[in-house]
Design an enzyme around this catalytic site. Sequence first.
Site, PDB file in Angstrom:
ATOM      1  N   PHE A   1      21.226   6.236   2.156  1.00  0.00           N
ATOM      2  CA  PHE A   1      20.828   5.933   0.810  1.00  0.00           C
ATOM      3  C   PHE A   1      21.231   4.591   0.611  1.00  0.00           C
ATOM      4  O   PHE A   1      21.815   4.258  -0.572  1.00  0.00           O
ATOM      5  CB  PHE A   1      21.293   6.987  -0.472  1.00  0.00           C
ATOM      6  CG  PHE A   1      20.768   8.395  -0.069  1.00  0.00           C
ATOM      7  CD1 PHE A   1      19.502   8.861  -0.449  1.00  0.00           C
ATOM      8  CD2 PHE A   1      21.644   9.319   0.514  1.00  0.00           C
ATOM      9  CE1 PHE A   1      19.164  10.227  -0.013  1.00  0.00           C
ATOM     10  CE2 PHE A   1      21.129  10.762   0.566  1.00  0.00           C
ATOM     11  CZ  PHE A   1      20.008  11.119   0.232  1.00  0.00           C
ATOM     12  N   LEU A   2      20.797   3.634   1.568  1.00  0.00           N
ATOM     13  CA  LEU A   2      21.662   2.592   1.355  1.00  0.00           C
ATOM     14  C   LEU A   2      20.259   1.253   0.987  1.00  0.00           C
ATOM     15  O   LEU A   2      19.267   1.398   1.222  1.00  0.00           O
ATOM     16  CB  LEU A   2      21.785   1.756   2.702  1.00  0.00           C
ATOM     17  CG  LEU A   2      22.921   2.830   3.557  1.00  0.00           C
ATOM     18  CD1 LEU A   2      23.173   2.191   5.118  1.00  0.00           C
ATOM     19  CD2 LEU A   2      24.067   2.780   2.641  1.00  0.00           C
ATOM     20  N   ARG A   3      20.724   0.520  -0.162  1.00  0.00           N
ATOM     21  CA  ARG A   3      19.944  -0.369  -0.758  1.00  0.00           C
ATOM     22  C   ARG A   3      20.301  -1.752  -0.011  1.00  0.00           C
ATOM     23  O   ARG A   3      21.327  -2.381  -0.098  1.00  0.00           O
ATOM     24  CB  ARG A   3      20.028  -0.439  -2.290  1.00  0.00           C
ATOM     25  CG  ARG A   3      19.599   0.629  -2.877  1.00  0.00           C
ATOM     26  CD  ARG A   3      20.400   0.559  -4.428  1.00  0.00           C
ATOM     27  NE  ARG A   3      21.858   0.391  -4.531  1.00  0.00           N
ATOM     28  CZ  ARG A   3      22.619   0.084  -5.468  1.00  0.00           C
ATOM     29  NH1 ARG A   3      21.738  -0.211  -6.604  1.00  0.00           N
ATOM     30  NH2 ARG A   3      23.864  -0.080  -5.501  1.00  0.00           N
TER      31      ARG A   3
ATOM     32  N   LYS B   1      15.892  13.017   1.461  1.00  0.00           N
ATOM     33  CA  LYS B   1      15.331  11.601   1.581  1.00  0.00           C
ATOM     34  C   LYS B   1      14.276  10.947   1.359  1.00  0.00           C
ATOM     35  O   LYS B   1      14.137  10.233   0.577  1.00  0.00           O
ATOM     36  CB  LYS B   1      15.721  11.229   3.253  1.00  0.00           C
ATOM     37  CG  LYS B   1      15.602   9.780   3.379  1.00  0.00           C
ATOM     38  CD  LYS B   1      16.334   8.861   2.830  1.00  0.00           C
ATOM     39  CE  LYS B   1      15.909   7.355   3.273  1.00  0.00           C
ATOM     40  NZ  LYS B   1      16.831   6.338   2.566  1.00  0.00           N
TER      41      LYS B   1
ATOM     42  N   ASN C   1      13.163   8.759  -1.958  1.00  0.00           N
ATOM     43  CA  ASN C   1      12.398   7.166  -2.083  1.00  0.00           C
ATOM     44  C   ASN C   1      11.032   7.505  -2.756  1.00  0.00           C
ATOM     45  O   ASN C   1      10.559   6.356  -3.275  1.00  0.00           O
ATOM     46  CB  ASN C   1      12.495   7.051  -0.623  1.00  0.00           C
ATOM     47  CG  ASN C   1      13.489   6.168  -0.044  1.00  0.00           C
ATOM     48  OD1 ASN C   1      14.519   6.053  -0.972  1.00  0.00           O
ATOM     49  ND2 ASN C   1      13.622   5.667   0.990  1.00  0.00           N
TER      50      ASN C   1
ATOM     51  N   GLY D   1       7.875  -3.023  -1.626  1.00  0.00           N
ATOM     52  CA  GLY D   1       7.685  -3.384  -0.263  1.00  0.00           C
ATOM     53  C   GLY D   1       9.087  -2.902   0.566  1.00  0.00           C
ATOM     54  O   GLY D   1       9.802  -2.049   0.144  1.00  0.00           O
TER      55      GLY D   1
ATOM     56  N   CYS E   1      11.507   0.932   3.776  1.00  0.00           N
ATOM     57  CA  CYS E   1      11.738   2.305   3.430  1.00  0.00           C
ATOM     58  C   CYS E   1      10.780   3.046   2.483  1.00  0.00           C
ATOM     59  O   CYS E   1       9.999   3.861   2.896  1.00  0.00           O
ATOM     60  CB  CYS E   1      12.938   2.577   2.599  1.00  0.00           C
ATOM     61  SG  CYS E   1      14.459   1.951   3.568  1.00  0.00           S
TER      62      CYS E   1
ATOM     63  N   LYS F   1       6.796   3.259   3.935  1.00  0.00           N
ATOM     64  CA  LYS F   1       6.963   4.088   4.970  1.00  0.00           C
ATOM     65  C   LYS F   1       7.337   5.395   4.951  1.00  0.00           C
ATOM     66  O   LYS F   1       6.667   6.367   5.295  1.00  0.00           O
ATOM     67  CB  LYS F   1       7.774   3.516   6.276  1.00  0.00           C
ATOM     68  CG  LYS F   1       8.178   4.572   7.369  1.00  0.00           C
ATOM     69  CD  LYS F   1       9.080   3.803   8.326  1.00  0.00           C
ATOM     70  CE  LYS F   1      10.520   3.753   7.684  1.00  0.00           C
ATOM     71  NZ  LYS F   1      11.203   5.082   7.835  1.00  0.00           N
TER      72      LYS F   1
ATOM     73  N   ARG G   1       9.547  -6.848   5.978  1.00  0.00           N
ATOM     74  CA  ARG G   1       8.717  -5.959   6.208  1.00  0.00           C
ATOM     75  C   ARG G   1       7.909  -5.547   4.985  1.00  0.00           C
ATOM     76  O   ARG G   1       8.529  -4.934   3.798  1.00  0.00           O
ATOM     77  CB  ARG G   1       9.438  -4.629   6.860  1.00  0.00           C
ATOM     78  CG  ARG G   1       9.844  -4.879   8.033  1.00  0.00           C
ATOM     79  CD  ARG G   1      10.814  -3.899   8.806  1.00  0.00           C
ATOM     80  NE  ARG G   1      12.266  -4.399   8.265  1.00  0.00           N
ATOM     81  CZ  ARG G   1      13.303  -3.231   8.718  1.00  0.00           C
ATOM     82  NH1 ARG G   1      12.876  -2.327   9.475  1.00  0.00           N
ATOM     83  NH2 ARG G   1      14.208  -3.180   7.965  1.00  0.00           N
TER      84      ARG G   1
END
Length: 434
Positions: A147-149, A202, A206, A255, A258, A261, A326
């Site tokens: 859960f990394l920003r 997860k 998101n 965008g 994460c 997708k 990305r």
Amino acid sequence: VGLVTGTCFAEMGFDVLCVDIDQKKVDQLNKGIPTIYETGLEMLLQRNIREKRLAFTTELQKATGADVLFLALPTPPGGDGAADLSYVKKAAGDLADIWSAMDVPGYHVVVNKSTVPVGTADAVRSILESKGLVSGEHFDVVSNPEFLREGVALADFMKPERVVIGTRSERAANIMKAIYEPFVRQGNPILVMDERSSEMTKYAANSFLATKISFINEVANLCEEVGANVDQVRQGIGLDSRIGNLFLYPGIGFGGSCFPKDVQALKRTADENGYDFQILDAVLKVNDRQRLQLAERIIARFGGSLQGRRIAVWGLAFKALTDDVRESPAHYVIEGLLTAGADVVAFDPEAMETTRIVFGDRIRYGTEPYEVLEGADALAVLTEWHEFRRPDFDRVRELLNEPVIFDGRNLFKPHRMKELGFDYSSVGRPDYGA
């Protein structure tokens, strides 16, 4: 994810060996030079290499004696939106080949750190078992979503709000809890659940955050129609503890690696199981539209064509504090400007080289923010970098051919921009509101 995870584990005192197939990348990392921009990473990377707790190699064989192996591999979306698991499955197969060739393979915990669809832990377990390895005796597979920003990933890892461990093995759960215990000394929870629930957690997290972004963008668009100010609306709803004020900032869409997708992958999982997840359809549709609106507004401002027009751009990364481009909304805006015939000159504090890979010489690049303004017909602010928040507006006005600013991140106050003499446009706010 892999680089931050390995570096942070080393910082906590573990001996860490990171494996990658790219020799150039491995050589660079062994010299202490990060392959991504992440706040604070270079210092920790160099310190742990120097103290011999962290190293990098292309030889998987050297890592197979580890007690715990984290798979932090790309899972890019395929043409149908489903996550591509080929990298994960290849790594699992390589581990299985090495361990099955040993007389005594020992016991290892294999951890899916990548964001993977529900059922991936079962798939990895099947690959290992297909080579004669016994689950529970030689290995256990754990789902441990990150859960990394981006931009604050080290802080998120070192002091996580929660750690999610997906396993039905008490042995594996105890090992994982022992690994993460130093990171949660402030009392934040370690949650142990089954593998499929962990994998779903997860994607659900998101997708919910992406939903909040698309929702506030819809509200902002309606505010423009009715004359309301989305900044005030956002504050009014964000103070409700049931809603919260995070991810309620309107702009040019979400965008990165994460959210787009993961929303697509969860939608694909729903489709494969015969469930019509309608909210996710709307989230993606709204975001696709939002990423195009600012370019359309700029084109309309100049009469439907940008032939012979120069547009200055501040911001290329999908968000501040990263060089990741990305699915960057800024890139979608730029593509729209180029299609309309614009000459685009851009600056970003960190994402120039990653953008150059995408656009090449289709756009031009400045060395500092004010350089790109000279001779431009308008400025488009596309990423919320701190250094863009308090510019020298007198200098900006002097350098631009016309005092026109399109603020895709709502960094400036409309009434202040009017006082300064700018033709100013933002997202969801009256042109000259407070």
